[in-house]
Write a protein that holds these residues in place. Structure first.
Motif, mmCIF file in Angstrom:
data_model
loop_
_atom_site.group_PDB
_atom_site.id
_atom_site.type_symbol
_atom_site.label_atom_id
_atom_site.label_comp_id
_atom_site.label_asym_id
_atom_site.label_seq_id
_atom_site.Cartn_x
_atom_site.Cartn_y
_atom_site.Cartn_z
ATOM 1 N N ILE B 26 -35.918 146.682 106.082
ATOM 2 C CA ILE B 26 -36.635 145.492 105.886
ATOM 3 C C ILE B 26 -35.746 144.219 105.661
ATOM 4 O O ILE B 26 -34.535 144.367 104.877
ATOM 5 C CB ILE B 26 -37.313 145.526 104.469
ATOM 6 N N SER B 27 -36.081 143.166 105.957
ATOM 7 C CA SER B 27 -35.213 142.113 105.928
ATOM 8 C C SER B 27 -35.056 141.721 104.432
ATOM 9 O O SER B 27 -35.801 141.674 103.625
ATOM 10 C CB SER B 27 -36.040 140.756 106.474
ATOM 11 N N GLY B 28 -33.943 141.473 103.898
ATOM 12 C CA GLY B 28 -33.224 141.353 102.755
ATOM 13 C C GLY B 28 -32.857 142.644 102.066
ATOM 14 O O GLY B 28 -32.225 142.529 100.827
ATOM 15 N N HIS B 29 -33.263 143.651 102.617
ATOM 16 C CA HIS B 29 -32.462 145.047 101.896
ATOM 17 C C HIS B 29 -31.222 145.405 102.310
ATOM 18 O O HIS B 29 -31.018 145.089 103.478
ATOM 19 C CB HIS B 29 -33.524 146.082 102.348
ATOM 20 N N LYS B 30 -30.257 145.672 101.573
ATOM 21 C CA LYS B 30 -28.869 146.054 101.701
ATOM 22 C C LYS B 30 -28.566 147.453 101.785
ATOM 23 O O LYS B 30 -27.522 147.857 102.051
ATOM 24 C CB LYS B 30 -28.112 145.194 100.755
ATOM 25 N N SER B 31 -29.469 148.287 101.118
ATOM 26 C CA SER B 31 -29.258 149.724 101.142
ATOM 27 C C SER B 31 -30.059 150.574 101.999
ATOM 28 O O SER B 31 -31.362 150.167 102.041
ATOM 29 C CB SER B 31 -29.797 150.132 99.726
ATOM 30 N N TYR B 72 -26.726 145.208 108.249
ATOM 31 C CA TYR B 72 -27.386 146.280 107.225
ATOM 32 C C TYR B 72 -28.148 147.478 108.035
ATOM 33 O O TYR B 72 -28.653 148.455 107.469
ATOM 34 C CB TYR B 72 -28.100 145.623 106.518
ATOM 35 N N SER B 73 -28.235 147.142 109.614
ATOM 36 C CA SER B 73 -28.871 148.392 110.317
ATOM 37 C C SER B 73 -27.900 149.641 110.156
ATOM 38 O O SER B 73 -26.827 149.421 109.962
ATOM 39 C CB SER B 73 -29.088 148.013 111.575
ATOM 40 N N SER B 74 -28.427 150.691 110.425
ATOM 41 C CA SER B 74 -27.725 151.882 110.245
ATOM 42 C C SER B 74 -27.590 153.061 111.566
ATOM 43 O O SER B 74 -28.903 152.875 112.233
ATOM 44 C CB SER B 74 -28.037 152.435 109.086
ATOM 45 N N PHE B 95 -33.625 147.124 97.965
ATOM 46 C CA PHE B 95 -32.654 146.133 97.739
ATOM 47 C C PHE B 95 -31.200 146.550 97.462
ATOM 48 O O PHE B 95 -30.139 145.687 98.269
ATOM 49 C CB PHE B 95 -33.109 145.133 96.761
ATOM 50 N N GLY B 96 -30.866 147.398 96.515
ATOM 51 C CA GLY B 96 -29.486 147.764 96.431
ATOM 52 C C GLY B 96 -29.362 148.849 95.250
ATOM 53 O O GLY B 96 -29.962 149.654 94.983
ATOM 54 N N GLN B 97 -28.219 148.319 94.571
ATOM 55 C CA GLN B 97 -27.632 149.322 93.571
ATOM 56 C C GLN B 97 -27.935 149.107 92.225
ATOM 57 O O GLN B 97 -27.532 149.775 91.264
ATOM 58 C CB GLN B 97 -26.035 149.076 93.760
ATOM 59 N N THR B 102 -37.183 150.766 94.282
ATOM 60 C CA THR B 102 -38.292 151.289 95.584
ATOM 61 C C THR B 102 -37.614 151.538 96.699
ATOM 62 O O THR B 102 -37.264 150.639 97.150
ATOM 63 C CB THR B 102 -39.473 150.754 95.422
ATOM 64 N N GLN B 103 -37.739 152.521 97.267
ATOM 65 C CA GLN B 103 -37.236 152.860 98.846
ATOM 66 C C GLN B 103 -38.618 152.748 99.595
ATOM 67 O O GLN B 103 -39.599 153.515 99.495
ATOM 68 C CB GLN B 103 -36.617 154.064 98.974
#
Lengths: 112, 114
Positions: B26-31, B72-74, B95-97, B102-103
């Protein structure tokens, strides 16, 4: 070892018959507990996040509660479209924030 | 807003082959986290990547590897496929760490190994 256990494994309800699903957890420390709904062959759909004992969240016919040992997902007056597998997952202290540890799920069937 | 996307939707491979699965968060998510789900069980954690670095690894053999790109794609790679690798592979983003965010999950890639 961190463990998440859901009960019952399967639940059959009549439309309008309220009930609860249980998620018990044995972990070294809880960072968060998550409820998801999963339809066959699809990815889990997020329902609720709970972080502290005593916390409650509601959405339409669903209500999630959290204690220090377990969480309940209460379903009020369910409809056939609520039929799905409901998954409970935790993030444990001292592990990766991105690691969800899941229970095996409860398969809910609601008959009209 | 676009959710988590995964490709391909379905994949059929034979034993010993290699497979690459792709995920866009999702846009803005880094994890991004990867999970394996076999029929009748809950998803099992494989990897987490945050800011292009591996932040967590589950109990899977070295045949499984992953990486995260600057956008951030994987990708999840599985070498020397075994029949037991047949499963639904799920990608989730958050979002991150800072906390147990929530995932949000993608639709999954169904891998069948013959």
């Amino acid at each position: 070892e961190d463990q998440v256990t859901q009960s019952p494994e399967a639940l059959r309800l009549q439309e309008g018959e309220s009930s609860s699903l249980n998620c018990s957890y044995t972990v070294s420390g809880l960072r968060g507990l998550f409820w998801y709904r999963q339809d066959p062959g699809k990815g889990p759909e997020f329902l609720f996040t709970l972080y502290s004992a005593g916390e409650e969240k509601e959405k339409e016919r669903l209500k999630a509660t959290l204690t220090k040992k377990e969480s309940f997902l209460h379903i009020t007056a369910p409809k056939p479209e609520d039929s799905a597998t409901y998954l409970c997952a935790v993030v444990v202290a001292g592990t990766s924030y991105g690691k969800l540890t899941f229970g095996q799920g409860t398969i809910l069937t609601v008959h009209p | 807003d676009a959710g988590v996307t995964q490709s391909p939707t379905h994949l059929i491979k034979t034993r010993g082959q290699h497979v690459t699965l792709r995920c866009s968060p999702i846009s803005g998510h880094k994890s991004v986290s990867w999970y394996q789900q076999v029929l009748g069980q809950g998803p099992q954690f494989i990897f987490q990547y945050y800011e292009k670095e591996e932040r967590g690894r589950g109990n899977f053999p070295d045949r499984f590897s992953a990486r995260q790109f600057p956008n951030y794609s994987s990708e999840l790679n599985v070498n020397a496929l075994l029949l037991g690798d047949s499963a639904l592979y799920l990608c989730a983003s958050s979002f991150g760490q800072e906390r147990a965010d929530t995932q949000y999950f993608g639709p999954g890639t169904r891998l069948t190994v013959l």
